[in-house]
Design a protein around this motif. Sequence first.
Motif, short mmCIF file in Angstrom:
data_model
loop_
_atom_site.label_atom_id
_atom_site.label_comp_id
_atom_site.label_asym_id
_atom_site.label_seq_id
_atom_site.Cartn_x
_atom_site.Cartn_y
_atom_site.Cartn_z
N TYR A 1 0.84 -1.20 0.00
CA TYR A 1 0.00 0.00 0.00
C TYR A 1 0.87 1.25 0.00
O TYR A 1 2.07 1.20 0.32
N LEU A 2 0.26 2.35 -0.37
CA LEU A 2 0.86 3.68 -0.29
C LEU A 2 0.11 4.45 0.79
O LEU A 2 -1.12 4.51 0.78
N HIS A 3 0.84 5.02 1.74
CA HIS A 3 0.21 5.77 2.83
C HIS A 3 0.53 7.25 2.70
O HIS A 3 1.68 7.62 2.41
N TYR A 4 -0.48 8.09 2.91
CA TYR A 4 -0.20 9.53 2.97
C TYR A 4 -1.24 10.24 3.81
O TYR A 4 -2.30 9.69 4.13
N CYS A 5 -0.92 11.46 4.21
CA CYS A 5 -1.80 12.29 5.02
C CYS A 5 -2.16 13.53 4.19
O CYS A 5 -1.31 14.41 3.99
N PRO A 6 -3.38 13.62 3.67
CA PRO A 6 -3.71 14.73 2.77
C PRO A 6 -3.78 16.10 3.43
O PRO A 6 -3.70 17.12 2.74
N ASN A 7 -3.94 16.15 4.76
CA ASN A 7 -3.93 17.45 5.43
C ASN A 7 -3.08 17.37 6.69
O ASN A 7 -3.36 16.59 7.59
N GLU A 8 -2.03 18.18 6.71
CA GLU A 8 -1.11 18.21 7.85
C GLU A 8 -1.47 19.41 8.73
O GLU A 8 -1.23 20.56 8.38
N THR A 9 -2.04 19.12 9.90
CA THR A 9 -2.56 20.17 10.77
C THR A 9 -1.46 21.10 11.31
O THR A 9 -1.67 22.30 11.43
N VAL A 10 -0.32 20.53 11.66
CA VAL A 10 0.76 21.32 12.26
C VAL A 10 1.36 22.28 11.25
O VAL A 10 1.63 23.45 11.54
N ASP A 11 1.54 21.81 10.02
CA ASP A 11 2.25 22.57 9.00
C ASP A 11 1.32 23.41 8.12
O ASP A 11 1.79 24.23 7.33
N GLY A 12 0.01 23.17 8.23
CA GLY A 12 -0.93 23.95 7.43
C GLY A 12 -0.85 23.64 5.95
O GLY A 12 -1.08 24.51 5.10
N ILE A 13 -0.53 22.38 5.62
CA ILE A 13 -0.38 21.95 4.23
C ILE A 13 -1.48 20.95 3.89
O ILE A 13 -1.76 20.03 4.66
N GLU A 14 -2.09 21.13 2.73
CA GLU A 14 -3.12 20.19 2.28
C GLU A 14 -2.85 19.79 0.84
O GLU A 14 -2.45 20.61 0.01
N ILE A 15 -3.08 18.52 0.56
CA ILE A 15 -2.93 17.99 -0.79
C ILE A 15 -4.32 17.86 -1.40
O ILE A 15 -5.15 17.08 -0.94
N PHE A 16 -4.59 18.66 -2.42
CA PHE A 16 -5.91 18.66 -3.05
C PHE A 16 -5.95 17.76 -4.28
O PHE A 16 -7.01 17.28 -4.67
N GLU A 17 -4.80 17.55 -4.90
CA GLU A 17 -4.76 16.73 -6.10
C GLU A 17 -4.98 15.26 -5.75
O GLU A 17 -4.64 14.81 -4.65
N GLU A 18 -5.58 14.52 -6.66
CA GLU A 18 -5.74 13.08 -6.46
C GLU A 18 -4.39 12.41 -6.70
O GLU A 18 -3.72 12.66 -7.71
N ILE A 19 -3.97 11.57 -5.78
CA ILE A 19 -2.72 10.83 -5.92
C ILE A 19 -2.96 9.63 -6.85
O ILE A 19 -3.88 8.84 -6.62
N ASN A 20 -2.17 9.53 -7.89
CA ASN A 20 -2.25 8.38 -8.79
C ASN A 20 -1.23 7.35 -8.35
O ASN A 20 -0.02 7.58 -8.44
N SER A 21 -1.72 6.23 -7.87
CA SER A 21 -0.83 5.21 -7.31
C SER A 21 -1.12 3.86 -7.92
O SER A 21 -2.29 3.46 -8.05
N PRO A 22 -0.07 3.10 -8.26
CA PRO A 22 -0.28 1.73 -8.74
C PRO A 22 -0.59 0.75 -7.61
O PRO A 22 -0.90 -0.40 -7.87
N TRP A 23 -0.52 1.23 -6.35
CA TRP A 23 -0.80 0.39 -5.19
C TRP A 23 -2.01 0.97 -4.44
O TRP A 23 -2.32 2.15 -4.58
N PRO A 24 -2.69 0.16 -3.65
CA PRO A 24 -3.82 0.68 -2.88
C PRO A 24 -3.40 1.86 -2.00
O PRO A 24 -2.33 1.84 -1.39
N ILE A 25 -4.23 2.87 -1.96
CA ILE A 25 -3.92 4.08 -1.19
C ILE A 25 -4.57 4.01 0.18
O ILE A 25 -5.77 3.76 0.32
N VAL A 26 -3.76 4.25 1.20
CA VAL A 26 -4.23 4.38 2.57
C VAL A 26 -4.07 5.85 2.96
O VAL A 26 -2.97 6.40 2.87
N ALA A 27 -5.16 6.50 3.37
CA ALA A 27 -5.11 7.93 3.66
C ALA A 27 -5.54 8.22 5.09
O ALA A 27 -6.60 7.76 5.54
N ASP A 28 -4.71 9.00 5.78
CA ASP A 28 -5.05 9.50 7.11
C ASP A 28 -5.80 10.81 6.92
O ASP A 28 -5.20 11.86 6.71
#
Length: 352
Positions: A136-163
């Motif tokens: 699997y690929l793991h990522y956190c689309p919104n980082e509360t401490v850093d104020g960073i958010e990923i709005f784009e859809e991640i294209n992954s050849p493996w199942p995506i696990v999102a926090d």
Amino acid sequence: MLPQPVMQKAQEELLDWNGQGVSVMEISHRSKEFIALTEQAEADIRDLMNIPSNYHVLFMHGGGRGQFAAVVNNLLGEQGKALYLVDGSWSSAAVEEAKKLAGDAQIDTLNIVEKTNGISRIVVPDLNEIKQDYRYLHYCPNETVDGIEIFEEINSPWPIVADMSSNIMSREIDVSRYGLIYAGAQKNIGPSGLSIVIVRDDLLAYPQLTQASIMDYRLAVKHDSMFNTPPTFAWYLAAEVFKWLKAQGGVAEVAKVNDRKAETLYAYIDSGDFYENRVAVANRSKMNVTFYLKDESLNEPFLAEAKAAGLVALKGHRSVGGMRASLYNAMPLVGVEALVSFMKAFAEKHVA
């Protein structure tokens, strides 16, 4: 922040829930009344997020950090490898937990934050060019401490696990793009102590590492999230938040309000030289707006005067400093307008 109508209803029902003559905290979690609550809660979150039928919705213990471990133990197996994208503090914490359980050899990491002239931006490479078989690929689309958010859809050849602990149901997403979504409840769903897991059928067949029964997704599915006594009051409050969200018009309507809140605050921060944001515009979080006073000697007076004005919880995380305004779903636009009004008055007062 929880929606005020939800808190008021909880207060009214605290001693007598659903005409039972007792609190929801006092009844059996296996009573027909509480089972009806849980079934409605699942139906509502499925409706709000348009969750496909081949996904299970689990209401579990442990919050986000509990799921850092549960994901590894449920999905990795003894021979599997996983790739973790790192874009801030929480994704880094997930890596630390994963390596503690599985070891360095099974966990690969990829930093996706670039800094130029003090400005952070997200840069995700073409993952299809990575010649590695990951569980699997793991990522956190919104980082509360850093104020960073990923709005784009991640294209992954493996199942995506999102926090999605801090941005779940803040905007519409296509759940079918993910293998597993998890979220600690304490941002947009309810009080701490509850976590939501949305997991696709096929991932339940993955080989496990040694797993505590309480965090076993398969057992949670088999027992309708009640293998042991669940956090019933948190589940009740989450169910009420789901009803509140539906009454607002659903996620699409809430997202419009969230856009306005973020736009209002960022526009003011950008309008002068007294405050600054250090995240590229395309990656600015709509849930956690971080900002800095150019004159950092004014940090403590800012926080003290803000508190006196009824504006609390504005201090940035100790690891990054500055200020942070969290604009979760329950925060109304008027709250952001009050903050902007205070920031203007403070700047005018302290401008040289």
